[in-house]
Design a protein around this motif. Structure first.
Motif, PDB file in Angstrom:
ATOM      1  N   UNK A 110       0.843  -1.192   0.000  1.00  0.00           N
ATOM      2  CA  UNK A 110       0.000   0.000   0.000  1.00  0.00           C
ATOM      3  C   UNK A 110       0.882   1.247   0.000  1.00  0.00           C
ATOM      4  N   UNK A 111       0.463   2.256  -0.760  1.00  0.00           N
ATOM      5  CA  UNK A 111       1.083   3.576  -0.679  1.00  0.00           C
ATOM      6  C   UNK A 111       0.004   4.544  -0.232  1.00  0.00           C
ATOM      7  N   UNK A 112       0.157   5.079   0.988  1.00  0.00           N
ATOM      8  CA  UNK A 112      -0.833   5.975   1.568  1.00  0.00           C
ATOM      9  C   UNK A 112      -0.546   7.409   1.134  1.00  0.00           C
TER      10      UNK A 112
ATOM     11  N   UNK B 219      -5.431   7.569  -2.201  1.00  0.00           N
ATOM     12  CA  UNK B 219      -5.354   9.029  -2.104  1.00  0.00           C
ATOM     13  C   UNK B 219      -6.775   9.572  -2.048  1.00  0.00           C
ATOM     14  N   UNK B 220      -6.945  10.715  -1.374  1.00  0.00           N
ATOM     15  CA  UNK B 220      -8.291  11.289  -1.304  1.00  0.00           C
ATOM     16  C   UNK B 220      -8.513  12.353  -2.371  1.00  0.00           C
TER      17      UNK B 220
ATOM     18  N   UNK C 172      -7.427   3.500  -5.060  1.00  0.00           N
ATOM     19  CA  UNK C 172      -8.601   3.718  -4.220  1.00  0.00           C
ATOM     20  C   UNK C 172      -8.670   5.191  -3.855  1.00  0.00           C
ATOM     21  N   UNK C 173      -9.767   5.838  -4.192  1.00  0.00           N
ATOM     22  CA  UNK C 173      -9.976   7.219  -3.784  1.00  0.00           C
ATOM     23  C   UNK C 173     -10.778   7.203  -2.485  1.00  0.00           C
ATOM     24  N   UNK C 174     -10.138   7.609  -1.410  1.00  0.00           N
ATOM     25  CA  UNK C 174     -10.814   7.572  -0.122  1.00  0.00           C
ATOM     26  C   UNK C 174      -9.920   8.053   0.997  1.00  0.00           C
ATOM     27  N   UNK C 175     -10.491   8.080   2.179  1.00  0.00           N
ATOM     28  CA  UNK C 175      -9.785   8.496   3.387  1.00  0.00           C
ATOM     29  C   UNK C 175      -8.966   7.315   3.899  1.00  0.00           C
TER      30      UNK C 175
END
Length: 236
Positions: A57-59, A84-85, A107-110
């Motif tokens: 995962x890359x946050x 990423x958001x 994934x687009x999200x918090x």
């Protein structure tokens, strides 16, 4: 594209919108000292811990540069996931990944809400500093709990000094670096104002304490230039 976001008077706090996304790669390379070297170290150390089908995962992946480079340099199939958001960032990330032929799920999200379970490697480059302190500590605990045994967490952060005199000297040195990259004093001051109360850095020791409080037994500094640092922690 060349970063000219702050060559005009700002009207809002810093955010990763379409304007920033369009110049973000240039902004990183000119605003973060030795960014490519930090990225190279992140990938080289990560490769030592990765096996086939490991989940990475890359946050706050932004335009996915690190995941793309990791995918290009690893000779094993990996499950790469960028979070990423900012949809503007992910749109560019998706196009870049396709251009380089690297398979990445976005994934687009918090990141507080996204499931990170069964992770083998979690990367977070200059992301934690944008998270409020109390939520930051909760996220680190989530990262620790989500990693498999022998899982690795590699992260980079802007840091501050606990000594006020040294901290000012570090800031002055950093601004001199930005000038050498073509940023004007006006652009530097505008960005500083936009980031006020948005980017909240810790000291190097505070970062390491936060990591150990979450359960990691060890945290090593891999790289440091004045007020920028890269760390690695391993879940025993």
């Amino acid at each position: 594209m060349i970063d000219k976001v702050f060559n005009k008077s700002i009207k809002k706090q810093f955010e990763f919108d379409e304007e920033v996304a369009s110049v973000f790669d240039d902004m990183l390379n000119r605003s973060v000292p030795y960014y490519k070297e930090m990225q190279r170290l992140t990938i080289n150390f990560a490769l030592n811990f990765l096996e086939k089908d490991y989940k990475v995962f890359d946050l706050g992946c932004s335009t996915a540069s690190t995941l793309i480079e990791l995918g290009k340099h690893c000779n094993k199939k990996l499950n790469l996931i960028g979070i990423d958001n900012s949809q503007a960032m992910l749109n560019r990330a998706s196009n870049k990944a396709k251009a380089f032929g690297v398979d990445i799920d976005f994934i687009c999200g918090d990141i507080h809400d996204v499931d990170l379970s069964n992770a083998n490697l979690i990367i977070s480059n200059y992301t934690l500093q944008f998270i409020r302190p109390l939520q930051r500590e909760k996220l680190i605990k989530k990262i620790y709990d989500s990693l498999e045994k022998k899982g690795v967490f590699i992260f980079s952060e802007k840091v501050i000094s606990s000594n006020n005199v040294l901290n000012k000297q570090c800031i002055d040195e950093y601004y001199e670096f930005k000038k050498t990259q073509g940023y004007s004093e006006f652009e530097i001051s505008q960005k500083r104002e936009a980031l006020e109360n948005v980017l909240i850095p810790y000291t190097e020791d505070e970062n390491k304490k936060m990591i150990k409080d979450a359960g990691f037994t060890h945290c090593e500094t891999l790289f440091k230039w004045v007020n920028f640092a890269t760390f690695i922690a391993i879940k025993e």
